[in-house]
Design a protein around this motif. Structure first.
Motif, mmCIF file in Angstrom:
data_model
loop_
_atom_site.group_PDB
_atom_site.id
_atom_site.type_symbol
_atom_site.label_atom_id
_atom_site.label_comp_id
_atom_site.label_asym_id
_atom_site.label_seq_id
_atom_site.Cartn_x
_atom_site.Cartn_y
_atom_site.Cartn_z
ATOM 1 N N TYR A 16 -66.410 12.318 -24.167
ATOM 2 C CA TYR A 16 -67.232 12.658 -22.994
ATOM 3 C C TYR A 16 -68.645 12.954 -23.448
ATOM 4 O O TYR A 16 -68.848 13.725 -24.382
ATOM 5 N N ARG A 55 -62.735 19.771 -19.380
ATOM 6 C CA ARG A 55 -61.760 20.357 -18.445
ATOM 7 C C ARG A 55 -62.104 21.821 -18.155
ATOM 8 O O ARG A 55 -62.109 22.257 -17.010
ATOM 9 N N GLU A 56 -62.423 22.529 -19.244
ATOM 10 C CA GLU A 56 -62.809 23.944 -19.119
ATOM 11 C C GLU A 56 -64.071 24.102 -18.261
ATOM 12 O O GLU A 56 -64.141 24.969 -17.394
ATOM 13 N N HIS A 71 -67.923 15.632 -26.510
ATOM 14 C CA HIS A 71 -66.642 16.310 -26.725
ATOM 15 C C HIS A 71 -65.513 15.307 -26.509
ATOM 16 O O HIS A 71 -65.506 14.576 -25.524
ATOM 17 N N THR A 72 -64.562 15.286 -27.431
ATOM 18 C CA THR A 72 -63.422 14.388 -27.255
ATOM 19 C C THR A 72 -62.245 15.195 -26.735
ATOM 20 O O THR A 72 -61.868 16.202 -27.329
ATOM 21 N N GLN A 73 -61.715 14.758 -25.594
ATOM 22 C CA GLN A 73 -60.551 15.430 -25.010
ATOM 23 C C GLN A 73 -59.557 14.332 -24.604
ATOM 24 O O GLN A 73 -59.949 13.330 -24.012
ATOM 25 N N ASP A 74 -58.293 14.544 -24.933
ATOM 26 C CA ASP A 74 -57.230 13.562 -24.652
ATOM 27 C C ASP A 74 -57.654 12.162 -25.097
ATOM 28 O O ASP A 74 -57.494 11.179 -24.361
ATOM 29 N N ARG A 93 -68.326 22.481 -25.363
ATOM 30 C CA ARG A 93 -67.080 22.951 -24.716
ATOM 31 C C ARG A 93 -66.363 21.758 -24.081
ATOM 32 O O ARG A 93 -66.977 20.758 -23.718
ATOM 33 N N GLY A 94 -65.075 21.898 -23.891
ATOM 34 C CA GLY A 94 -64.288 20.798 -23.320
ATOM 35 C C GLY A 94 -64.622 20.574 -21.848
ATOM 36 O O GLY A 94 -64.878 21.531 -21.117
ATOM 37 N N LYS A 120 -60.491 10.764 -25.268
ATOM 38 C CA LYS A 120 -61.672 10.147 -24.653
ATOM 39 C C LYS A 120 -62.925 10.942 -25.012
ATOM 40 O O LYS A 120 -62.924 12.170 -24.985
#
Ligand code: 5AD
Ligand code: SF4
Length: 509
Positions: free
Chosen positions: A257, A221-222, A250-253, A218-219, A255
């Motif tokens: 993680y 941020r969530e 997980h890749t978000q924006d 899961r992201g 980056k």
């Protein structure tokens, strides 16, 4: 075709209903039986929270409930037997009360699918681990059918691991993480938070990669916003869940993680005092993660990293992807970076091909690695797994039992000896509430302000001590005076007392 239509299959005998119809002529008593791992406990908590919002009320009495759910496990055959016999017992009740709606969810639902309707014809719907968001709707549909003397047999499950492109299979397993009802948590101060679902390791004996689908993280941020909501609701300890939780990615924006990044993010959430995560996979225990635990005071000094077996030949049959020497290297890194960190393991005894000599190697590994505790399981052949295809389940039950007991005895001896090292020392405990034995005794006991409380140390050891129940949810310092293989027994030291007397006990985690 929408995704839910794509993955919701219907039994040919079933009758379509208009989902806009809702039958209200039934009691809203809900009974749920949950077996299996922490992931299942979380799933049940979330499904129940959703149904409570819709007016349902939990009952412990299956007879009075007109909605009955089973959240199932397929890891060992025994867990499935348990559910099938509970379903068998319900047969008569379902005939007597046609309003009773019965649903089977979770791993066995994904694994057995239509077979469940054959074995237990009173079941109305079968819903896999990736379709839990549909439970309320499936209950309503079943109710409409019952009111018209019809029975729909709805099947909502994910795709098999060979039944499509990876993306299609992945999409057919949706993580179910709605906002929850704080009243529904088993403890007001502790919460599970799912950070990933599925598994891609395909250990030869294990059904999880097919019952929970492909690995999906899961992201961040969530996850973070879920942790913040939990902290606002008074949660002090979060346990991050994943089948191989340290494989989190997980890749978000733009980056990437990893679990270590997630620990840093969660560490900044005000109100959270403790962060745990289970279950780790040995090969993915990277130094960045161990260093994050070292540098973050809220991270527990505890890792659950199943070795599964102490013999390289068996590890190879199991397709675990490491040798005992690799595991030893990991343990050295853990001890170097995180001195005093406790490690627990799972073991399987009686895997096909396990000789007496290889069993001795598992015992030897318990002596060498001195696990805080080990969960020991007798091998159970699971249809559809590589092990079931390749090997005969050739170790007699008697031998499995004996090996299981030998491992348990040795592990208990080691746990007690290592716990004894804590005698005379001080541990910081997150107080959970009255201990189970105190709860049992409370009917007969005289009223007093102090009760036997329980909590866990920072290295995840259970600690019991007498104290005011209002301490639940806070951190307390406890001096250990006695131990058992599973528990540290102690006396609470108030922080003022420490300050005034200057008493200084060596602090262990
Ligand atoms: N038989 C026995 N034990 C099993 N486990 C997983 N699959 C099986 C099986 N087929 C055990 C493993 C795992 C734990 C959750 O269950 O030890 O780590
Ligand atoms: Fe099963 Fe292996 Fe995945 Fe654990 S890592 S869930 S034992 S396949």
């Amino acid at each position: 075709m929408s995704q839910s239509e794509e993955i919701t299959q219907q039994d040919p005998e079933s009758v379509q209903t208009d989902s806009a119809d809702v039958v209200t002529d039934h009691n809203h008593k809900l009974y749920i039986e949950t077996v299996g791992c922490q992931m299942n406990m979380l799933d049940s908590e979330l499904v129940v929270a959703d149904l409570r919002k819709r007016g349902y009320e939990l009952t412990q009495n299956v007879k009075e409930a007109e909605t009955v759910l089973f959240n199932t496990c397929s890891v060992r055959e025994h867990a499935e037997h348990k559910i099938y016999s509970s379903l068998g017992r319900l047969r008569y009740g379902a005939r007597k009360n046609p309003k009773k709606v019965i649903g089977v969810m979770g791993c066995m639902a994904q694994k057995d699918q239509k077979l469940i309707f054959q074995k237990a014809p009173q079941v109305d719907f079968v819903v896999g681990t990736g379709q839990l968001a549909q439970v309320a709707e499936l209950i309503d549909k079943a109710r409409v059918n019952h009111s018209q003397n019809r029975r729909s047999r709805e099947l909502a499950v994910g795709l098999g691991r060979k039944d499509g492109k990876r993306e299609e299979i992945t999409n057919s397993f949706q993580s179910y993480d709605p906002l929850r009802d704080p009243e529904m948590r088993p403890s007001p101060y502790q919460a599970f938070v799912r950070i990933m679902i599925g598994c891609d390791k395909f250990c030869s004996y294990c059904v999880v990669p097919s019952t929970r689908g492909p690995e999906q993280s899961r992201g961040p941020r969530e996850i973070l916003s879920e942790v913040k909501v939990l902290a606002d609701q008074g949660v002090k300890e979060v346990t991050l869940l994943g089948q191989t939780v340290n494989s989190y990615k997980h890749t978000q924006d733009g980056k990437l993680y990893r679990l270590s990044d997630l620990l840093y993010l969660i560490h900044d959430v005000e109100g959270i005092d403790r962060i745990k995560f289970v279950t780790s996979y040995p090969k993915d225990m990277t130094n960045d993660l161990l260093e994050a635990i070292r540098d973050l005071p809220k991270a527990t000094r505890y890792l659950h990293v199943p070795l599964q077996h102490g013999c390289d030949d068996v590890l190879k049959y199991m397709k675990r992807g490491y040798t005992v020497e690799d595991y030893r290297d990991m343990m050295h890194r853990i001890n170097e970076i995180l001195p005093g960190c406790s490690v627990s393991s799972d073991f399987i005894v009686g895997h096909p091909g396990e000789t007496e000599e290889s069993h001795q190697k598992s015992l030897e590994s318990i002596r060498e690695f001195r696990f805080k505790n080990s969960f020991i399981f007798k091998y159970s052949e699971r249809p559809g797994t590589k092990a079931a295809e390749r090997f005969e389940d050739d170790i007699p039950e008697e031998i499995k039992k004996r090996r299981n007991n030998e491992m348990l005895d040795l592990q208990n001896e080691i746990s007690e000896a290592d716990n004894a090292e804590f005698i005379g020392r001080q541990v910081e405990v997150l107080v959970e509430g009255p201990s189970k034995s105190a709860l049992k005794a409370s009917d007969n006991s005289a009223d007093s302000l102090a009760e036997q409380l329980m909590g866990r140390s920072k290295c995840d050891r259970i600690v019991v001590f007498d104290g005011n129940p209002r301490l639940a949810g806070s951190l307390a310092d406890v001096e250990v005076i006695d131990v058992t293989p599973t528990t540290l027994i102690g006396n609470i030291i108030t922080r003022e007392y420490q300050h005034q007397s200057g008493a200084s006990l060596p602090i262990l985690q």
